[in-house]
Write a protein that holds these residues in place. Structure first.
Motif, PDB file in Angstrom:
ATOM      1  N   TRP A   1       0.853  -1.188   0.000  1.00 18.69           N
ATOM      2  CA  TRP A   1       0.000   0.000   0.000  1.00 18.69           C
ATOM      3  C   TRP A   1       0.893   1.243   0.000  1.00 18.69           C
ATOM      4  O   TRP A   1       1.972   1.239   0.586  1.00 18.69           O
TER       5      TRP A   1
ATOM      6  N   ASP B   1      -3.419  -5.339   8.196  1.00 19.17           N
ATOM      7  CA  ASP B   1      -2.128  -4.827   7.730  1.00 19.17           C
ATOM      8  C   ASP B   1      -1.532  -3.853   8.751  1.00 19.17           C
ATOM      9  O   ASP B   1      -2.252  -3.129   9.431  1.00 19.17           O
ATOM     10  N   TYR B   2      -0.202  -3.818   8.828  1.00 23.45           N
ATOM     11  CA  TYR B   2       0.479  -3.129   9.925  1.00 23.45           C
ATOM     12  C   TYR B   2       1.631  -2.271   9.393  1.00 23.45           C
ATOM     13  O   TYR B   2       2.107  -2.429   8.270  1.00 23.45           O
TER      14      TYR B   2
ATOM     15  N   VAL C   1       4.358  -0.642   3.393  1.00 21.88           N
ATOM     16  CA  VAL C   1       3.363  -1.435   4.119  1.00 21.88           C
ATOM     17  C   VAL C   1       2.865  -2.570   3.230  1.00 21.88           C
ATOM     18  O   VAL C   1       2.273  -2.337   2.172  1.00 21.88           O
ATOM     19  N   TYR C   2       3.115  -3.789   3.666  1.00 23.85           N
ATOM     20  CA  TYR C   2       2.647  -4.951   2.903  1.00 23.85           C
ATOM     21  C   TYR C   2       1.118  -4.964   2.824  1.00 23.85           C
ATOM     22  O   TYR C   2       0.428  -4.648   3.794  1.00 23.85           O
ATOM     23  N   ALA C   3       0.597  -5.372   1.667  1.00 20.43           N
ATOM     24  CA  ALA C   3      -0.840  -5.572   1.491  1.00 20.43           C
ATOM     25  C   ALA C   3      -1.194  -7.028   1.785  1.00 20.43           C
ATOM     26  O   ALA C   3      -0.420  -7.944   1.479  1.00 20.43           O
ATOM     27  N   TYR C   4      -2.352  -7.239   2.369  1.00 23.55           N
ATOM     28  CA  TYR C   4      -2.712  -8.575   2.844  1.00 23.55           C
ATOM     29  C   TYR C   4      -2.830  -9.602   1.728  1.00 23.55           C
ATOM     30  O   TYR C   4      -2.766 -10.810   1.990  1.00 23.55           O
TER      31      TYR C   4
ATOM     32  N   SER D   1      -2.713 -11.082  10.534  1.00 22.86           N
ATOM     33  CA  SER D   1      -1.442 -10.468  10.930  1.00 22.86           C
ATOM     34  C   SER D   1      -0.505 -11.472  11.582  1.00 22.86           C
ATOM     35  O   SER D   1       0.721 -11.362  11.442  1.00 22.86           O
TER      36      SER D   1
ATOM     37  N   GLN E   1       1.269 -12.920   8.718  1.00 20.82           N
ATOM     38  CA  GLN E   1       2.085 -11.895   8.068  1.00 20.82           C
ATOM     39  C   GLN E   1       3.337 -11.606   8.896  1.00 20.82           C
ATOM     40  O   GLN E   1       4.448 -11.507   8.363  1.00 20.82           O
TER      41      GLN E   1
END
Length: 491
Positions: A47, A81-82, A95-98, A132, A135
């Motif tokens: 993102w 997402d974090y 930021v990684y996307a799910y 998460s 992830q």
């Protein structure tokens, strides 16, 4: 003060919506809208979180130009997402996307270290590959160890606006790291990830006053004086708050957007073995509630079909074309993992139909009809599960969110489930966000009054069931289709 702004960001778009209350009627005005979506870089999906923050600033500047000098502000986004912050409070990476595929196989790997039954007993959260928990397990361990703080996406946006660090509970619960009994992060799961409790901010409830936007942002960008109120930051949690309650009628909801979230609101979790086997989740809600629900793939399917078709037709035009096609000709199991993030959704749907011996949908209308028919049948299956797990007989299904605008899907759903469907309000997420702000500001007494006001302020359309020819044969075919795809997945 009677200016309240909801920042509502979904996986495909975001907007800032102004809410005002006058004479018991709640009114909405869209101030700013922008697109959203993840991008692929070097084989990973991310993102653009800086873009989202800048769009919030743009929207607030528009509000100031429109004459809004002060307001309250709440933020909601998607879940799981974090964002990692370093010791200086700076974001450490994109930021990684799910939907990123780095978690492929991770759920099974974690399951060899701690059983899924143990995780569900602790958290009550359904097993999804993009939670998460998985992830973070897939994340670079050195980078995680170096992170001073781990925030969810809306927590980070609040942080950028105010400097305040929070982990809001409705979103934090989706991490599959919160313990239902202790009402805090589970120590065993943190140990599994080599994380410490101090890497997470205090758990924060919806309705908490987070202070004002920093003076630097107000001065630099000419913004209103915004008092930040912690909304139910998971968009589904806000959407559920925006569902008008049906007096003396047992109801379930579907929050219909990129995902379809079908469930009920409870005052206690249901995390027994039957709920786990059906893969239902117990996400924390506002005001001491739980969202007992099922994640269904939702309008992501048609969003991808439209995107890959070059956006030639609007969603309304695709629904119109679908209505002209033969019903229940081709069906897909919407929640099968192959539809989570395929390289090409159109080809994936066509392959699934060909593999199962069904006619292959060629036109955009036929593809849309396949999706809508399959969603309606999915809703029936999961509604029956929901009734069994809760012991409730559901009399009416309330569809809120963008999917409430899809008249074909709403009528198909009523026909297939054999019960009344109430569609609307479409802006339930923004409404739930605003309700928390207005309750905090003293404009509404509580969530019960907020839901009553929402129900009288916005149009709700009723869809009564119509007979479906040879429904019994259709349901047998649907069950066989699911069984065949499930068997293939286990191979």
């Amino acid at each position: 003060m009677n200016n309240h702004i909801a920042v509502d960001i979904g996986a495909s778009s975001g907007r800032l919506v102004l809410g005002t209350l006058d004479g018991g009627i709640l009114s909405l005005e869209e101030i700013h809208r922008f697109s959203n979506g993840f991008t692929e870089q070097d084989g990973s999906c991310f993102w653009d979180i800086d873009y989202l923050f800048n769009e919030i600033i743009k929207g607030l500047h528009k509000a100031k130009i429109a004459g809004i000098s002060e307001c309250t502000l709440g933020i909601d986004t998607w879940a799981v997402d974090y964002v990692l912050l370093d010791a200086e409070g700076k974001r450490m990476r994109e930021v990684y996307a799910y939907r990123d595929r780095r978690t492929d196989g991770v759920m099974e790997e974690v399951g060899r270290l701690i059983s899924p039954e143990q995780v569900y007993a602790k958290t009550g959260i359904q097993q999804l590959t993009f939670n998460s928990l998985y992830q973070l397990y897939a994340h670079n361990r050195e980078e995680l160890a170096a992170a001073k703080q781990i925030l969810m996406v809306p927590d980070y946006l609040y942080y950028r606006l105010s400097g305040r660090l929070i982990n809001e509970v409705t979103n934090a619960s989706t991490m599959q790291l919160l313990n239902l009994a202790t009402r805090d992060f589970d120590t065993d799961l943190l140990d599994l990830l080599n994380l410490k409790r101090e890497q997470f901010a205090p758990l924060t409830e919806p309705g908490e006053d987070l202070g004002f936007i920093t003076p630097e942002l107000v001065e630099t960008h000419d913004l209103p004086e915004c008092r930040l109120i912690c909304a139910a930051t998971h968009d589904t949690a806000s959407a559920v708050l925006g569902v008008p309650v049906q007096k003396d009628r047992s109801s379930a909801y579907i929050s219909s957007g990129t995902w379809s979230l079908l469930g009920v609101e409870l005052d206690h979790p249901v995390n027994d073995s039957k709920a786990m086997a059906a893969n239902y989740t117990n996400e924390w809600g506002a005001y001491g509630t739980y969202r007992f629900l099922k994640n269904i793939m939702g309008l992501w399917l048609i969003q991808e079909v439209r995107r890959l078709d070059g956006g030639r037709y609007s969603f309304a035009e695709l629904a119109e074309q679908a209505g002209a096609c033969e019903g229940f000709r081709s069906l897909i199991p919407c929640n099968h993992p192959r539809f989570l993030n395929p390289d090409n959704m159109i080809e994936e749907i066509r392959r699934a139909c060909a593999e199962s011996g069904q006619p292959v949908p060629e036109s955009p209308g036929a593809l849309a009809r396949c999706i809508f028919d399959s969603l309606a049948l999915s809703y029936r299956s999961y509604l029956a599960e929901l009734e069994e797990l809760t012991g409730r007989k559901i009399e009416v299904l309330q569809i809120v969110g963008g999917g409430a605008n899809n008249e074909l899907l709403c009528q198909l759903t009523a026909n297939i489930i054999g019960r009344e469907v109430l569609a609307g309000p479409t802006e339930s997420t923004a409404l739930g966000n605003l309700a928390v702000q207005m309750i905090k500001a003293g404009r509404m007494a509580d969530i019960h009054e907020a839901r009553r006001i929402i129900g009288t302020s916005f149009a709700i359309k009723s869809y009564l069931p119509q007979a479906v020819p040879e429904l019994d044969q259709l349901l047998v075919r649907w069950d066989k289709l699911h069984a065949a795809f499930n068997a293939d997945e286990r191979k």
